[in-house]
Design an enzyme around this catalytic site. Sequence first.
Site, PDB file in Angstrom:
ATOM      1  N   ASP A   1       0.833  -1.193   0.000  1.00 42.25           N
ATOM      2  CA  ASP A   1       0.000   0.000   0.000  1.00 42.25           C
ATOM      3  C   ASP A   1       0.871   1.248   0.000  1.00 42.25           C
ATOM      4  O   ASP A   1       2.048   1.214   0.377  1.00 42.25           O
ATOM      5  CB  ASP A   1      -0.897   0.032   1.248  1.00 42.25           C
ATOM      6  N   ARG A   2       0.267   2.354  -0.376  1.00 43.71           N
ATOM      7  CA  ARG A   2       0.988   3.623  -0.414  1.00 43.71           C
ATOM      8  C   ARG A   2       1.681   3.924   0.908  1.00 43.71           C
ATOM      9  O   ARG A   2       2.852   4.312   0.953  1.00 43.71           O
ATOM     10  CB  ARG A   2       0.018   4.760  -0.749  1.00 43.71           C
TER      11      ARG A   2
END
Length: 308
Positions: free
Chosen positions: A146-147
């Site tokens: 994920d970011r």
Amino acid sequence: MNDSIRILEYTVSGGEEGMSVKDIMKTVLGLSTKEIARCKQFDDGVLLKRDGGDFAFSRVIEKVKAGDVLRISLHEDNDNSSEIIPAEGTLDIVYEDEDLILLNKPGDMVVHPSYAHYKDSLSNILVGYYEKTAQQHVIRVIGRLDRETSGLIIFAKNRHSAALLSDQTRNMSRRKEYLALCSGVFEKTEGTVDAPIGQIPGERMLREVREDGKEAITHYKVEKQFEDYALVRLHLDTGRTHQIRVHMQYIGHPLLGDGLYGTGIRDHHNMKRTALHAAHLEFKQPISGKELIFDASLPDDMAGHLLS
């Protein structure tokens, strides 16, 4: 962009005598039927050397003898790759060879370009690095982060390595570990969360534990307990979206800084992103089969909490 080529050479053993070239390519070198068909399209795609002679074109139905040397040229079709704009930036390169590059991704950085991050993703910076080092590779990420998650992430440098690494990821869950800062005081220092996860109806991003969800299993162990949060090591038997974040929230210990699943603790202890880090990874080099083991230290924003 021109084609790049990955050359594989293999010497036939006595136990493999009588096998066809195709059998060696498929069962020994791990090439797919599609990749074998592609090799046949090139003059140098499948070459065989025997009896001390030179390499010469070989049909894949040719029977091999002990001592024969097979040379396979894997041509990358870079002309047909999607364009990712190269960008300047610093990469934390943990490991690199001719088949893959392993990076330590910063927190709060997307892996792939998107509408909002067209030029500042990790892939953009990697393309820039490839250009500066005169390498010609398509961006092929193995697994996902994920970011907001920092830590170890693999990019394959050619189609064959990508296929072999992807096969490994199906069984890599127990060989990948995360470190997280979780809120609260744990009654049990280790345990397993076995609770199915599914998408919340009407929500594109959010997941939750629900009876009609997909199987999800998370193992955790408290490494160090602080006054109102803990450093926790985790590994997964499954790979559901937001699995660690959902499961930790489910047992009452949402991650520090988690704006989706940690209501009211986004700025808890000044953590500005979800406190999750892919810290440990074990896998085999896709061509040689050598066992590779890596660890990535906690980034500063998480490590600072261990001094409390």
